[in-house]
Design an enzyme around this catalytic site. Structure first.
Site: not given
Ligand SMILES: NC(=O)c1ccc[n+]([C@@H]2O[C@H](COP(=O)([O-])OP(=O)(O)OC[C@H]3O[C@@H](n4cnc5c(N)ncnc54)[C@H](OP(=O)(O)O)[C@@H]3O)[C@@H](O)[C@H]2O)c1
Length: 248
Positions: A150, A137
């Site tokens: 985080y 991130s």
């Molecule tokens: N959205 C943003 O603004 C943003 C910005 C920078 C970085 N990111 C990064 O992008 C990545 C994806 O995030 P997102 O924004 O797409 O959020 P999201 O829609 O909440 O996705 C998070 C994913 O991680 C999975 N997950 C969480 N805990 C887990 C575990 N213990 N085992 C397996 N899967 C797990 C969740 O699935 P289940 O709950 O079904 O397990 C879900 O599929 C993350 O690493 C996040 O830190 C996001």
């Protein structure tokens, strides 16, 4: 449009960035194995799409990660690209410390990536090819208020990528670290603060895939937030800390 990979494994693919990358890569002809804990959501994504297969698992469970990787390779051949996307986010500060949230963030964001690497890297090294990527991130560039746990995990992922790139390149393996800014996903839906330059997940997935195709080391977006934060992070601390406090 077609993609150069035959078999892609994406963790954290039940929603948000992982789901959108899975759908797009499947459209582009890859076979995509998707993992997360929510089997129902994974099944709904794969429903009617013969290019997507479901391998539920918790990324903190190293044995299970290795088992599903063996299972998917037996069915669809060697994984040639992995996108380690699973992540956990909690607002966290030291004055309102919740050690259990720190632990969860470390377990998912760091050990989830390490467990993914443990599953795919030995075979990639043996084959002398492959592409590894993990999602960090822009919050990992430098400390930000309320992001203590985080931000620390995402900084660690950037550091790990910087230090490992050359070592993996010498083994024939490409490495990309993906640094998104704010993207509209279930993770950010719960945020109660302004999110500058918020992107849609479809656009973010396009950026991720384009960067992976180009084998970029860092895939970062949107450029406006990336350059603001990169600039802030070359300032001396007395100025950086003042600006960051003002923004907070
Ligand atoms: N959205 C943003 O603004 C943003 C910005 C920078 C970085 N990111 C990064 O992008 C990545 C994806 O995030 P997102 O924004 O797409 O959020 P999201 O829609 O909440 O996705 C998070 C994913 O991680 C999975 N997950 C969480 N805990 C887990 C575990 N213990 N085992 C397996 N899967 C797990 C969740 O699935 P289940 O709950 O079904 O397990 C879900 O599929 C993350 O690493 C996040 O830190 C996001």
């Amino acid at each position: 449009m077609s993609a150069p990979w035959k078999h892609v494994w994406i963790t954290g693919a039940s929603s948000g960035l992982g789901e959108n990358c899975a759908r797009k890569l499947a459209e582009q002809g890859c076979h995509v194995s998707i993992s997360a804990r929510s089997e129902d959501k994974l099944n709904a994504i794969a429903d009617g799409n013969s290019n997507i297969s479901v391998y539920p698992c918790d990324v903190t469970d190293r044995e299970k990660m290795n088992a599903v990787k063996d299972e998917m390779e037996a069915a669809h051949g060697p994984v040639d690209l992995v996108i380690l996307c699973a992540g956990a986010w909690f607002q966290s500060s030291l004055t309102e410390m919740k050690p259990e949230n720190f632990q969860k963030t470390l377990d998912v964001n760091i050990m989830g990536v390490v467990n993914g690497l443990d599953a795919v890297l030995p075979d990639m090294i043996a084959r002398g090819e492959g592409h590894i990527s993990w999602v960090s991130s822009v919050a990992g560039y430098g400390g930000l208020p309320n992001s203590a746990s985080y931000g620390a995990t995402k900084a660690a992922l950037i550091n790990m990528a910087e230090g490992s790139h050359g070592e993996l390149a010498r083994k024939g393996i490409a490495l990309s670290v993906i640094n998104p800014g704010f993207v509209r996903t279930p993770m950010t839906d719960k945020n109660d603060f302004p999110m500058p330059f918020l992107m849609e997940p479809e656009d973010a997935a396009d950026k991720m895939i384009a960067g992976l195709k180009a084998k970029k080391f860092e895939i970062a977006f949107p450029w406006q937030l990336v350059w603001i934060l990169k600039f802030l992070n070359i300032l001396p601390y007395w100025l950086y800390l003042r600006i960051i406090q003002k923004i907070a």
